[in-house]
Design a protein around this motif. Structure first.
Motif, PDB file in Angstrom:
ATOM      1  N   ALA A 623      32.248  12.709  37.277  1.00 28.71           N
ATOM      2  CA  ALA A 623      31.553  12.243  38.522  1.00 28.71           C
ATOM      3  C   ALA A 623      31.971  13.605  39.587  1.00 28.71           C
ATOM      4  O   ALA A 623      30.755  14.103  40.421  1.00 28.71           O
ATOM      5  CB  ALA A 623      32.032  11.139  39.310  1.00 28.71           C
ATOM      6  N   HIS A 624      32.996  14.319  39.623  1.00 29.45           N
ATOM      7  CA  HIS A 624      33.311  15.240  40.621  1.00 29.45           C
ATOM      8  C   HIS A 624      32.577  16.539  40.091  1.00 29.45           C
ATOM      9  O   HIS A 624      31.950  17.286  40.935  1.00 29.45           O
ATOM     10  CB  HIS A 624      34.887  15.485  40.683  1.00 29.45           C
ATOM     11  N   LEU A 625      32.500  16.739  38.861  1.00 26.79           N
ATOM     12  CA  LEU A 625      32.100  17.886  38.234  1.00 26.79           C
ATOM     13  C   LEU A 625      30.300  17.893  38.547  1.00 26.79           C
ATOM     14  O   LEU A 625      29.750  18.993  38.814  1.00 26.79           O
ATOM     15  CB  LEU A 625      31.979  17.916  36.644  1.00 26.79           C
ATOM     16  N   SER A 626      29.714  16.878  38.474  1.00 28.97           N
ATOM     17  CA  SER A 626      28.435  16.622  38.887  1.00 28.97           C
ATOM     18  C   SER A 626      27.899  17.054  40.246  1.00 28.97           C
ATOM     19  O   SER A 626      27.071  17.421  40.336  1.00 28.97           O
ATOM     20  CB  SER A 626      27.814  15.146  38.392  1.00 28.97           C
ATOM     21  N   GLN A 627      29.033  17.318  41.007  1.00 31.26           N
ATOM     22  CA  GLN A 627      28.922  17.415  42.497  1.00 31.26           C
ATOM     23  C   GLN A 627      29.031  18.825  42.875  1.00 31.26           C
ATOM     24  O   GLN A 627      28.990  19.137  44.047  1.00 31.26           O
ATOM     25  CB  GLN A 627      30.013  16.560  43.229  1.00 31.26           C
ATOM     26  N   TYR A 628      29.376  19.517  41.987  1.00 32.14           N
ATOM     27  CA  TYR A 628      29.716  21.145  42.106  1.00 32.14           C
ATOM     28  C   TYR A 628      28.516  21.860  42.080  1.00 32.14           C
ATOM     29  O   TYR A 628      27.588  21.536  41.437  1.00 32.14           O
ATOM     30  CB  TYR A 628      30.565  21.548  40.765  1.00 32.14           C
ATOM     31  N   ASN A 629      28.520  22.722  43.225  1.00 35.59           N
ATOM     32  CA  ASN A 629      27.218  23.481  43.469  1.00 35.59           C
ATOM     33  C   ASN A 629      27.754  24.783  43.837  1.00 35.59           C
ATOM     34  O   ASN A 629      28.558  25.053  44.840  1.00 35.59           O
ATOM     35  CB  ASN A 629      26.428  22.902  44.810  1.00 35.59           C
ATOM     36  N   PRO A 630      27.342  25.819  42.669  1.00 35.53           N
ATOM     37  CA  PRO A 630      28.023  27.121  43.194  1.00 35.53           C
ATOM     38  C   PRO A 630      27.620  27.840  44.247  1.00 35.53           C
ATOM     39  O   PRO A 630      28.313  28.630  44.777  1.00 35.53           O
ATOM     40  CB  PRO A 630      27.638  27.997  41.905  1.00 35.53           C
ATOM     41  N   ARG A 631      26.566  27.275  45.040  1.00 37.94           N
ATOM     42  CA  ARG A 631      26.162  28.079  46.153  1.00 37.94           C
ATOM     43  C   ARG A 631      27.025  27.440  47.444  1.00 37.94           C
ATOM     44  O   ARG A 631      26.880  28.205  48.582  1.00 37.94           O
ATOM     45  CB  ARG A 631      24.689  27.925  46.563  1.00 37.94           C
ATOM     46  N   GLU A 632      27.916  26.545  47.173  1.00 33.75           N
ATOM     47  CA  GLU A 632      28.694  25.926  48.283  1.00 33.75           C
ATOM     48  C   GLU A 632      30.160  26.849  48.268  1.00 33.75           C
ATOM     49  O   GLU A 632      30.976  26.348  49.067  1.00 33.75           O
ATOM     50  CB  GLU A 632      28.917  24.487  48.193  1.00 33.75           C
ATOM     51  N   VAL A 633      30.303  27.521  47.317  1.00 28.84           N
ATOM     52  CA  VAL A 633      31.633  28.274  47.142  1.00 28.84           C
ATOM     53  C   VAL A 633      31.552  29.614  47.371  1.00 28.84           C
ATOM     54  O   VAL A 633      30.497  30.293  46.922  1.00 28.84           O
ATOM     55  CB  VAL A 633      32.056  28.050  45.628  1.00 28.84           C
ATOM     56  N   SER A 634      32.514  30.255  48.161  1.00 33.11           N
ATOM     57  CA  SER A 634      32.122  31.492  48.674  1.00 33.11           C
ATOM     58  C   SER A 634      33.002  32.549  47.671  1.00 33.11           C
ATOM     59  O   SER A 634      32.727  33.671  47.569  1.00 33.11           O
ATOM     60  CB  SER A 634      32.780  31.888  50.040  1.00 33.11           C
ATOM     61  N   GLN A 635      33.896  32.185  46.822  1.00 32.66           N
ATOM     62  CA  GLN A 635      34.435  33.233  46.044  1.00 32.66           C
ATOM     63  C   GLN A 635      34.094  32.585  44.497  1.00 32.66           C
ATOM     64  O   GLN A 635      34.470  31.768  44.047  1.00 32.66           O
ATOM     65  CB  GLN A 635      36.212  32.930  46.347  1.00 32.66           C
ATOM     66  N   HIS A 636      33.661  33.840  43.920  1.00 35.64           N
ATOM     67  CA  HIS A 636      33.087  33.696  42.474  1.00 35.64           C
ATOM     68  C   HIS A 636      33.783  34.641  41.665  1.00 35.64           C
ATOM     69  O   HIS A 636      33.310  35.016  40.442  1.00 35.64           O
ATOM     70  CB  HIS A 636      31.701  33.639  42.466  1.00 35.64           C
ATOM     71  N   ASP A 637      34.883  35.507  41.906  1.00 30.96           N
ATOM     72  CA  ASP A 637      35.654  36.309  41.338  1.00 30.96           C
ATOM     73  C   ASP A 637      36.920  36.151  41.076  1.00 30.96           C
ATOM     74  O   ASP A 637      37.815  36.990  40.616  1.00 30.96           O
ATOM     75  CB  ASP A 637      35.867  37.763  42.254  1.00 30.96           C
ATOM     76  N   VAL A 645      37.594  24.980  34.836  1.00 31.51           N
ATOM     77  CA  VAL A 645      38.847  25.382  34.377  1.00 31.51           C
ATOM     78  C   VAL A 645      39.768  24.126  34.602  1.00 31.51           C
ATOM     79  O   VAL A 645      40.645  23.726  33.806  1.00 31.51           O
ATOM     80  CB  VAL A 645      39.355  26.482  35.014  1.00 31.51           C
ATOM     81  N   THR A 646      39.635  23.336  35.786  1.00 26.07           N
ATOM     82  CA  THR A 646      40.451  22.403  36.131  1.00 26.07           C
ATOM     83  C   THR A 646      40.099  21.208  35.001  1.00 26.07           C
ATOM     84  O   THR A 646      41.031  20.211  34.469  1.00 26.07           O
ATOM     85  CB  THR A 646      40.358  21.889  37.566  1.00 26.07           C
ATOM     86  N   PHE A 647      39.008  20.886  34.887  1.00 28.57           N
ATOM     87  CA  PHE A 647      38.639  20.057  33.851  1.00 28.57           C
ATOM     88  C   PHE A 647      39.224  20.275  32.316  1.00 28.57           C
ATOM     89  O   PHE A 647      39.692  19.351  31.548  1.00 28.57           O
ATOM     90  CB  PHE A 647      37.050  19.614  33.707  1.00 28.57           C
ATOM     91  N   ILE A 648      39.103  21.346  32.012  1.00 25.84           N
ATOM     92  CA  ILE A 648      39.525  21.734  30.611  1.00 25.84           C
ATOM     93  C   ILE A 648      41.203  21.563  30.570  1.00 25.84           C
ATOM     94  O   ILE A 648      41.657  21.094  29.754  1.00 25.84           O
ATOM     95  CB  ILE A 648      39.326  23.299  30.386  1.00 25.84           C
ATOM     96  N   GLU A 649      41.898  21.921  31.745  1.00 29.36           N
ATOM     97  CA  GLU A 649      43.438  21.348  32.016  1.00 29.36           C
ATOM     98  C   GLU A 649      43.375  19.695  31.638  1.00 29.36           C
ATOM     99  O   GLU A 649      44.465  19.567  31.147  1.00 29.36           O
ATOM    100  CB  GLU A 649      43.834  21.909  33.130  1.00 29.36           C
ATOM    101  N   LEU A 650      42.482  19.010  32.440  1.00 34.57           N
ATOM    102  CA  LEU A 650      42.576  17.807  32.123  1.00 34.57           C
ATOM    103  C   LEU A 650      42.395  17.276  30.615  1.00 34.57           C
ATOM    104  O   LEU A 650      43.078  16.373  30.245  1.00 34.57           O
ATOM    105  CB  LEU A 650      41.384  17.070  32.703  1.00 34.57           C
ATOM    106  N   VAL A 651      41.531  18.216  29.983  1.00 34.62           N
ATOM    107  CA  VAL A 651      41.272  17.697  28.364  1.00 34.62           C
ATOM    108  C   VAL A 651      42.246  18.251  27.761  1.00 34.62           C
ATOM    109  O   VAL A 651      42.910  17.521  26.986  1.00 34.62           O
ATOM    110  CB  VAL A 651      39.926  18.722  28.020  1.00 34.62           C
ATOM    111  N   ASN A 652      43.211  19.297  28.271  1.00 33.11           N
ATOM    112  CA  ASN A 652      44.517  19.610  27.538  1.00 33.11           C
ATOM    113  C   ASN A 652      45.517  18.487  27.632  1.00 33.11           C
ATOM    114  O   ASN A 652      46.127  18.138  26.749  1.00 33.11           O
ATOM    115  CB  ASN A 652      45.047  20.862  28.043  1.00 33.11           C
ATOM    116  N   VAL A 653      45.539  17.912  28.841  1.00 39.33           N
ATOM    117  CA  VAL A 653      46.397  16.611  29.186  1.00 39.33           C
ATOM    118  C   VAL A 653      46.054  15.587  28.323  1.00 39.33           C
ATOM    119  O   VAL A 653      46.736  15.014  27.613  1.00 39.33           O
ATOM    120  CB  VAL A 653      46.446  16.522  30.842  1.00 39.33           C
ATOM    121  N   GLY A 654      44.741  15.211  28.074  1.00 41.71           N
ATOM    122  CA  GLY A 654      44.285  14.192  27.152  1.00 41.71           C
ATOM    123  C   GLY A 654      44.698  14.457  25.932  1.00 41.71           C
ATOM    124  O   GLY A 654      45.099  13.634  25.050  1.00 41.71           O
ATOM    125  N   ASP A 655      44.678  15.633  25.440  1.00 45.05           N
ATOM    126  CA  ASP A 655      45.033  15.939  24.096  1.00 45.05           C
ATOM    127  C   ASP A 655      46.531  15.790  23.744  1.00 45.05           C
ATOM    128  O   ASP A 655      46.680  15.528  22.708  1.00 45.05           O
ATOM    129  CB  ASP A 655      44.698  17.608  23.846  1.00 45.05           C
TER     130      ASP A 655
END
Length: 912
Positions: A623-637, A645-655
């Motif tokens: 649900a949080h991922l579905s709310q992400y909009n790259p135009r609302e974030v100022s740093q993309h570098d 990346v954070t979700f993949i960390e969550l996947v690693n925890v699940g694994d």
């Protein structure tokens, strides 16, 4: 005609012919006679046999005497068969030897002959023995040897055809004593007590008479057997008194041993064993009568018990019982049953009296203490029974007896304990997960309250973020230098931060990506959630506040469920399962119930961990991922999409949690053989598969949403970081290009790129390639290969779509085609690393497509038309209509459109 002239009709023969003969002699069927014979006394049967040859055969029938021997336990059918087979073998050997000697041995040689057939069995006359010698009993005449009288039962033989003689030998030895005792008036009258003076021999003869009485089927056998039983009881009582007197003086090797042997000889010694057990001094020994409440009173807390007092209790009891085992071996000729009888009494009067009050009191005070006391005391009890040293010859039964006695101690408490163990684990797990959920909710509410504290309308946070974004800061900007202009409807937006109406610059801190880290197991609170620190001051702008709140939530994805919580639940399950598993050793129904409860604990662990902790965490993350909009974030570098990346960390925890469950299953259930991993209907195995399926589905749903987020970021980078001059250098500012006048005075034409022109891929393409590659590589090792292949394939297809969409927004010149081809080669080489040939075909077609921008259409319009119309060139990925659309993105398209279309029309005519 007769001599007297009498008429023929007056002859006596005529009279006899007319007379009816009626036989009135009474007869009984042989079957009835045989049955009657069974109930005659033996002496009367011998008299009956003298009446006729037929009656003798009926009395001498071998089966009649075999039945009597069998009733006394003196007939062994296996021995009789063996003897018969040996006799048959001797007969065959002698017959073969006789045939070899020829006619010399035919007249008078010794040979085995079949004398007769009785009851279906051949009786043999062996060698040169006469039938009388062959039928003679092997044992000595018991009337001449009193010792033979005592052993007449033990020396009985099982020989087919000689059962009558064998019974006669026993009858002759025991019948006089039997009938004399039946007719005795007092206990001093029987001759048995006069012939045999010592108690051992008297007991042996009485034991023989008890066996002989079983063959007495004649009328009055109940009275005779009752008289014998009464006399044996009197004798047994006298022996017991002597044994008891020796017991009181602890005369172990004297009277106790002597009269225990007498009792054992008489009838097994059950009365002596019962007396020995009931009056044993261990039941009044103060050294073993401990207080089990010490386990509770000496405990460090109310939720636990100390098992040190019980250990000392069993240690003392073990020493005492082992001492008695040696004494029992000195007293009784068969010490095994005596030892187990004493131990059963100790189990009932000492062990249970120690354990039951402890269980009842601990259950009232604290369930955790009760669970520990039950399991701990059971292990000590089993260790007590296993550490005993039984008398010689009875050690083989020790393990079975240990289980039997332990079950008797704990069976009254087992059902309650198993249910309490499951309920306690369930409550503990649900409480821990509930506390984690409360902390998450409290921190989410705290963050929302902090960021939205300056705004009265909290409900606005639930509306679309883009609405506030457009209302506050959206204004038209250009990504090109001010000296250049773009056509109306240019698709490019500004990459610079916009300013709000009040002059405040929109700045929403993007989440900081980080690599997965090993969870700390030494935290003071295993359910403590690591949250991002709040800034010192809440944003005063509504848009900035919502962006900061979204950032906070995205950062919190990796803490939506915790490996520490999972580890804590697994430890609790291991403790409960370990306590229950010790009861499996009991076997039978109790062991089966304990095994089922172990499986139920594991199923409950997966239900709570998966259904209440892991799955809700994944659902919130998606649900949080579905709310992400790259135009609302100022740093993309930062080298990656932070929420992904954070979700993949969550996947690693699940694994990690999945691996933890797998290790727990193998070590705690499959390894000790509590469950069968090959049983596809096993509840624990089914629950494990269901948990793994839930985890895979949750990861797949999150990765699917993560692909959307990744592609949104790719499209954002394409739109904001790719300047038009990358693919169309002629669109640069006038001072960046050298303009030459044409010889004919026509429009200026751009010159070739300078010598130092970079022909490598554009920074945007490199950045996109690195972005996608970093995210696909993060999943390696944390998901199975099939899911990874699906994820990579979907990312590749979506990347292909994004690149195609981006190309349709560009103006590409012949000079810029070099950069475009370099970019397409970069994407192609990256896709090659994914080892997906189907996916590689798309980017191969994309690489071929980029060639149409390198052709000089003014001079090679026909070649361009041929490429556009050649669908095989692109492997069926692009149709001719689609290639034509991409050709329209050439910077000089409107100049070469007519020539290209004319060439295409010519090709169509040729094909027609």
């Amino acid at each position: 005609m007769s001599r007297g002239g009498a008429p023929p009709n007056n002859s006596i023969l005529k009279t006899l012919q007319n007379t009816e003969m009626i036989d009135t002699k009474p007869l009984l069927p042989a079957e009835i006679l045989v049955t009657i014979l069974d109930y005659l006394p033996v002496a009367d049967q011998m008299r009956f046999a003298r009446t006729s040859k037929r009656m003798r055969e009926m009395v001498y029938d071998d089966t009649r005497w075999v039945a009597r021997l069998r009733s006394m336990g003196c007939w062994d059918e296996a021995e009789a068969r063996r003897r018969f087979e040996e006799a048959m073998k001797r007969r065959r050997d002698m017959a073969a030897a006789s045939a070899g000697r020829g006619a010399a041995a035919a007249g008078g040689g010794q040979r085995a002959q079949v004398s007769e057939v009785k009851d279906g069995f051949e009786t043999l006359a062996v060698g040169g023995l006469s039938p009388k010698q062959a039928r003679a009993p092997a044992a000595q005449d018991p009337s001449k040897d009193p010792e033979a009288l005592l052993g007449v039962i033990k020396t009985a033989q099982s020989v087919r055809g000689h059962a009558r003689q064998e019974f006669g030998r026993i009858y002759g030895a025991l019948a006089p004593f039997y009938f004399d005792l039946a007719n005795a008036k007092t206990h001093t009258d029987p001759i048995v007590f006069k012939v045999f003076r010592d108690p051992e021999r008297q007991a042996q003869m009485l034991a023989n008479l008890l066996v002989f009485a079983k063959s007495d089927w004649a009328q009055g056998w109940q009275q005779r057997e009752g008289k014998l039983g009464g006399m044996v009881s009197i004798f047994e009582s006298a022996v017991l008194r002597e044994f008891e007197q020796g017991y009181e003086f602890w005369d172990v090797d004297g009277r106790m041993k002597k009269y225990a042997t007498v009792l054992s000889t008489l009838n097994g010694g059950a009365a002596g064993v019962e007396l020995f057990v009931q009056k044993h001094p261990i039941f009044t020994d103060k050294e073993v009568l401990a207080n089990s409440m010490d386990c509770i009173n000496q405990a460090s807390s109310v939720d636990t018990v100390t098992l040190e007092p019980s250990r000392r209790f069993f240690e003392t009891l073990t020493l005492k019982v082992n001492e008695q085992a040696d004494i029992i071996g000195r007293i009784f000729p068969d010490p095994g049953p005596v030892f187990w009888a004493l131990l059963d009494k100790i189990r009932e009067d000492i062990v249970m009296e120690y354990a039951t009050p402890l269980f009842d009191e601990s259950h009232e005070r604290s369930i955790p203490a009760y669970l520990k006391s039950i399991s701990g005391l059971f292990e000590q009890t089993m260790q007590f029974f296993r550490s005993l040293r039984p008398p010689k010859g009875s050690g083989a039964q020790q393990e079975e007896k240990a289980k039997e006695f332990a079950l008797k101690v704990f069976e009254p408490h087992l059902d309650l304990y198993l249910q309490d163990e499951l309920d306690h684990f369930t409550r503990q797990a649900e409480r821990e997960v509930g506390e984690w959920e409360k902390k998450l909710s409290a921190q989410d509410a705290s963050a929302e309250s902090f960021y939205m504290a300056n705004f009265a309308n909290r409900q606005a946070d639930k509306t679309d973020f883009l609405t506030s974004f457009k209302k506050v800061v959206m204004m038209p900007v250009s990504v090109l230098p001010t000296s250049l202009s773009l056509p109306i409807g240019s698709p490019f937006a500004s990459s610079k931060p916009a300013s709000s109406a009040n002059g405040n610059t929109l700045h929403a801190a993007s989440p900081q990506p980080s690599r997965p880290h090993s969870p700390s197991l030494t935290s003071a609170n295993p359910t403590e959630r690591s949250a991002s620190p709040m800034p010192g001051k809440a944003p005063t702008d509504e848009l900035a506040a919502k962006a900061a709140l979204m950032t906070s939530r995205l950062e919190g994805i990796k803490s939506l469920f915790s490996i520490e919580v999972a580890l804590s639940l697994v430890h609790s399950a291991k403790a409960s399962l370990g306590r229950v598993a010790v009861f499996i050793s009991l076997g039978g129904q109790a062991g089966g119930e304990a095994r089922e409860q172990c499986e139920t604990i594991f199923v409950t662990l997966l239900r709570i961990l998966g259904g209440r902790h892991v799955k809700p965490g994944f659902d919130k993350a998606v649900a949080h991922l579905s709310q992400y909009n790259p135009r609302e974030v100022s740093q993309h570098d930062k080298g990656g999409v932070a929420p992904l990346v954070t979700f993949i960390e969550l996947v690693n925890v699940g694994d990690l949690i999945s691996q933890m469950i797998d290790v727990f299953y193998e070590q705690q259930l499959a390894g000790p053989k509590i469950v069968d991993r090959n049983d596809f209907l096993d509840p624990a195995g089914l629950a494990k598969k269901k948990f793994e399926q839930m985890l895979d589905e949750s990861v797949a749903a999150g990765l699917n949403k993560g692909i959307d987020v990744l592609m949104d970021e790719v499209e954002y980078l394409c739109a904001t970081t790719q300047p038009p001059t990358d693919y169309n250098p002629s669109a640069a500012a006038p001072d960046t290009l050298t303009v030459e006048k044409s010889a004919g005075g026509g429009p200026p034409t751009p010159s070739l790129p300078p010598a130092n022109f970079d022909i490598g891929p554009t920074p945007t393409a490199q950045r996109i390639r690195d972005l996608v590659a970093s995210h696909t590589s993060m999943l390696v090792g944390s998901t199975d290969k099939s899911m990874l292949d699906v994820f990579n394939g979907e990312v590749g297809l979506r990347l292909f779509t994004a690149v195609c969409k981006h190309l349709k927004r560009q103006r590409i010149s012949t000079e810029g085609a070099i950069k475009l081809i370099a970019d397409m080669n970069l994407y192609f080489e990256y896709i090659r690393t994914l080892k997906n040939q189907d996916l590689l075909a798309y980017f191969k077609a994309l690489r071929e497509l980029s060639q149409i921008y390198l052709i000089d259409a003014k001079h090679h319009a026909k070649e361009m038309a041929t490429i556009i119309a050649d669908s095989d060139r692109f492997g069926g990925i692009f149709r001719a209509e689609e290639v034509y659309e991409y050709a329209e993105r050439r910077a000089d398209w409107y100049q070469v459109k007519r020539e290209v279309e004319r060439a295409m029309y010519g090709l169509e005519c040729l094909l027609m």
